[in-house]
Design a protein around this motif. Sequence first.
Motif, PDB file in Angstrom:
ATOM      1  N   TRP A 137       0.850  -1.199   0.000  1.00  0.00           N
ATOM      2  CA  TRP A 137       0.000   0.000   0.000  1.00  0.00           C
ATOM      3  C   TRP A 137       0.876   1.235   0.000  1.00  0.00           C
ATOM      4  N   GLN A 138       0.469   2.222  -0.756  1.00  0.00           N
ATOM      5  CA  GLN A 138       1.196   3.486  -0.741  1.00  0.00           C
ATOM      6  C   GLN A 138       0.215   4.647  -0.879  1.00  0.00           C
ATOM      7  N   THR A 139       0.716   5.831  -0.572  1.00  0.00           N
ATOM      8  CA  THR A 139      -0.151   7.009  -0.610  1.00  0.00           C
ATOM      9  C   THR A 139       0.022   7.736  -1.934  1.00  0.00           C
ATOM     10  N   ALA A 140      -1.084   7.932  -2.625  1.00  0.00           N
ATOM     11  CA  ALA A 140      -1.087   8.688  -3.879  1.00  0.00           C
ATOM     12  C   ALA A 140      -1.794  10.019  -3.638  1.00  0.00           C
ATOM     13  N   THR A 141      -1.533  10.974  -4.512  1.00  0.00           N
ATOM     14  CA  THR A 141      -2.192  12.280  -4.402  1.00  0.00           C
ATOM     15  C   THR A 141      -3.092  12.483  -5.617  1.00  0.00           C
ATOM     16  N   VAL A 142      -4.281  13.000  -5.363  1.00  0.00           N
ATOM     17  CA  VAL A 142      -5.214  13.267  -6.457  1.00  0.00           C
ATOM     18  C   VAL A 142      -4.747  14.509  -7.210  1.00  0.00           C
ATOM     19  N   ASP A 143      -4.495  14.335  -8.507  1.00  0.00           N
ATOM     20  CA  ASP A 143      -4.093  15.474  -9.342  1.00  0.00           C
ATOM     21  C   ASP A 143      -5.305  16.254  -9.828  1.00  0.00           C
ATOM     22  N   SER A 144      -6.303  15.515 -10.288  1.00  0.00           N
ATOM     23  CA  SER A 144      -7.497  16.182 -10.815  1.00  0.00           C
ATOM     24  C   SER A 144      -8.660  15.210 -10.804  1.00  0.00           C
ATOM     25  N   VAL A 145      -9.857  15.770 -10.811  1.00  0.00           N
ATOM     26  CA  VAL A 145     -11.059  14.953 -10.968  1.00  0.00           C
ATOM     27  C   VAL A 145     -11.851  15.529 -12.146  1.00  0.00           C
ATOM     28  N   THR A 146     -12.389  14.650 -12.966  1.00  0.00           N
ATOM     29  CA  THR A 146     -13.119  15.077 -14.169  1.00  0.00           C
ATOM     30  C   THR A 146     -14.442  14.333 -14.229  1.00  0.00           C
ATOM     31  N   ASP A 147     -15.534  15.063 -14.336  1.00  0.00           N
ATOM     32  CA  ASP A 147     -16.835  14.404 -14.473  1.00  0.00           C
ATOM     33  C   ASP A 147     -16.979  13.863 -15.891  1.00  0.00           C
ATOM     34  N   GLU A 148     -17.322  12.576 -15.985  1.00  0.00           N
ATOM     35  CA  GLU A 148     -17.560  11.959 -17.295  1.00  0.00           C
ATOM     36  C   GLU A 148     -19.043  11.947 -17.619  1.00  0.00           C
ATOM     37  N   THR A 149     -19.854  11.652 -16.604  1.00  0.00           N
ATOM     38  CA  THR A 149     -21.321  11.656 -16.707  1.00  0.00           C
ATOM     39  C   THR A 149     -21.802  12.141 -15.330  1.00  0.00           C
ATOM     40  N   PRO A 150     -23.108  12.325 -15.136  1.00  0.00           N
ATOM     41  CA  PRO A 150     -23.564  12.786 -13.817  1.00  0.00           C
ATOM     42  C   PRO A 150     -23.164  11.849 -12.670  1.00  0.00           C
ATOM     43  N   ALA A 185     -24.773   0.762 -22.645  1.00  0.00           N
ATOM     44  CA  ALA A 185     -25.002   1.746 -21.587  1.00  0.00           C
ATOM     45  C   ALA A 185     -26.504   1.895 -21.402  1.00  0.00           C
ATOM     46  N   ARG A 186     -26.902   2.380 -20.232  1.00  0.00           N
ATOM     47  CA  ARG A 186     -28.342   2.538 -20.005  1.00  0.00           C
ATOM     48  C   ARG A 186     -28.916   3.642 -20.879  1.00  0.00           C
ATOM     49  N   SER A 187     -28.179   4.743 -21.021  1.00  0.00           N
ATOM     50  CA  SER A 187     -28.676   5.868 -21.822  1.00  0.00           C
ATOM     51  C   SER A 187     -27.473   6.598 -22.397  1.00  0.00           C
ATOM     52  N   TRP A 188     -27.724   7.498 -23.340  1.00  0.00           N
ATOM     53  CA  TRP A 188     -26.633   8.273 -23.935  1.00  0.00           C
ATOM     54  C   TRP A 188     -25.956   9.123 -22.869  1.00  0.00           C
ATOM     55  N   ALA A 189     -26.765   9.673 -21.957  1.00  0.00           N
ATOM     56  CA  ALA A 189     -26.195  10.518 -20.896  1.00  0.00           C
ATOM     57  C   ALA A 189     -25.276   9.714 -19.984  1.00  0.00           C
ATOM     58  N   GLU A 190     -25.497   8.417 -19.895  1.00  0.00           N
ATOM     59  CA  GLU A 190     -24.680   7.587 -19.003  1.00  0.00           C
ATOM     60  C   GLU A 190     -23.525   6.898 -19.722  1.00  0.00           C
ATOM     61  N   ALA A 191     -23.400   7.130 -21.022  1.00  0.00           N
ATOM     62  CA  ALA A 191     -22.280   6.528 -21.763  1.00  0.00           C
ATOM     63  C   ALA A 191     -20.998   7.290 -21.417  1.00  0.00           C
ATOM     64  N   ILE A 192     -19.987   6.549 -20.975  1.00  0.00           N
ATOM     65  CA  ILE A 192     -18.734   7.141 -20.493  1.00  0.00           C
ATOM     66  C   ILE A 192     -17.790   7.356 -21.685  1.00  0.00           C
ATOM     67  N   TYR A 193     -16.969   8.394 -21.616  1.00  0.00           N
ATOM     68  CA  TYR A 193     -15.945   8.712 -22.643  1.00  0.00           C
ATOM     69  C   TYR A 193     -16.573   8.957 -24.019  1.00  0.00           C
ATOM     70  N   ARG A 194     -17.769   9.546 -24.047  1.00  0.00           N
ATOM     71  CA  ARG A 194     -18.469   9.711 -25.332  1.00  0.00           C
ATOM     72  C   ARG A 194     -17.639  10.447 -26.367  1.00  0.00           C
ATOM     73  N   SER A 195     -17.036  11.580 -25.965  1.00  0.00           N
ATOM     74  CA  SER A 195     -16.340  12.354 -27.001  1.00  0.00           C
ATOM     75  C   SER A 195     -15.082  11.626 -27.456  1.00  0.00           C
ATOM     76  N   GLU A 196     -14.400  10.990 -26.520  1.00  0.00           N
ATOM     77  CA  GLU A 196     -13.169  10.274 -26.903  1.00  0.00           C
ATOM     78  C   GLU A 196     -13.488   9.082 -27.815  1.00  0.00           C
ATOM     79  N   LEU A 197     -14.489   8.315 -27.453  1.00  0.00           N
ATOM     80  CA  LEU A 197     -14.833   7.139 -28.268  1.00  0.00           C
ATOM     81  C   LEU A 197     -15.417   7.570 -29.604  1.00  0.00           C
ATOM     82  N   GLY A 198     -16.103   8.717 -29.600  1.00  0.00           N
ATOM     83  CA  GLY A 198     -16.719   9.208 -30.834  1.00  0.00           C
ATOM     84  C   GLY A 198     -15.679   9.583 -31.873  1.00  0.00           C
TER      85      GLY A 198
END
Length: 249
Positions: free
Chosen positions: A12-25, A154-167
Amino acid sequence: MAGTAVRGRLTWQTATVDSVTDETPSVRTISLSVPDWAGHRAGQHLDIRLTAEDGYRAERSYSIASAPGEPVAITVERLDDGEVSPYLTEELRAGDEIELRGPIGGYFVWDGGASDSAPLLLLAGGSGVVPQRAILRHRSRVGSSVPVRLLYSARSWAEAIYRSELGAEPDGVQVIYTLTRERPPGWTGYARRVDQAMITEVAWPAAQAPAAYVCGPTSFVEAVAADLVALGYPPQRVKTERFGATGAP
Ligand SMILES: Cc1cc2nc3c(=O)[nH]c(=O)nc-3n(C[C@H](O)[C@H](O)[C@H](O)COP(=O)(O)OP(=O)(O)OC[C@H]3O[C@@H](n4cnc5c(N)ncnc54)[C@H](O)[C@@H]3O)c2cc1C
């Protein structure tokens, strides 16, 4: 030397959060600085450990969302009644510290070397698209021209993760969606849970000796893997990663 802690992937080691990015709600990507990281392969995962003030601990596994050579990132879907995922998706902020160990797993990996020249069939249910994204990014980074089809439920388009990248669909990559619960107006794609008929339409013929990677909730993975074997895929060419009973996509 006896008594000396050997640092490694299971330490186990300690990591630091660099950033958080919302993908879907309900889904967030967390990028991490991990001081003692040996590097990872596409398709591996890591473990996160949370410790409460009273000493209670909870551990969960998360697929690594980034390609080898990129900063470590995970993408977590919030389960409202879950123990760990609400903290990771709602509370954790840039600059926070978190305990992890890894990388873990050598089975669900795609290295993109000479022995990985077969067409790739990626099948993802919900957040099961996370290791598939690492594989796709790795394919681009190593300049592989292996043809890829990703069938993503995915359940819905809004819940599809990485939409722009996969698109963006790099050369040789086809992304096929199925939306199981809600569709945007005018949707012409698949609109049901993955079934044998859909797999037959989407999958590379078994005669092309493709490699299949199936990831998502346990019930999704088991049904899809059985369908692929029924289609003539040898079981050893169907790699599976089960996320547990985390809801049907
Ligand atoms: C190799 C691997 C990789 C994974 N990668 C990812 C990833 O990339 N992204 C991701 O989002 N998830 C991933 N997961 C799933 C992840 O590890 C967690 O299981 C998920 O985040 C839920 O954790 P939680 O603590 O929030 O929920 P939990 O508290 O574990 O609860 C999960 C569900 O089980 C139900 N439940 C809990 N306890 C009980 C009980 N006693 N009886 C009945 N039902 C119960 C809860 O209601 C909830 O719906 C992965 C799992 C594995 C094994």
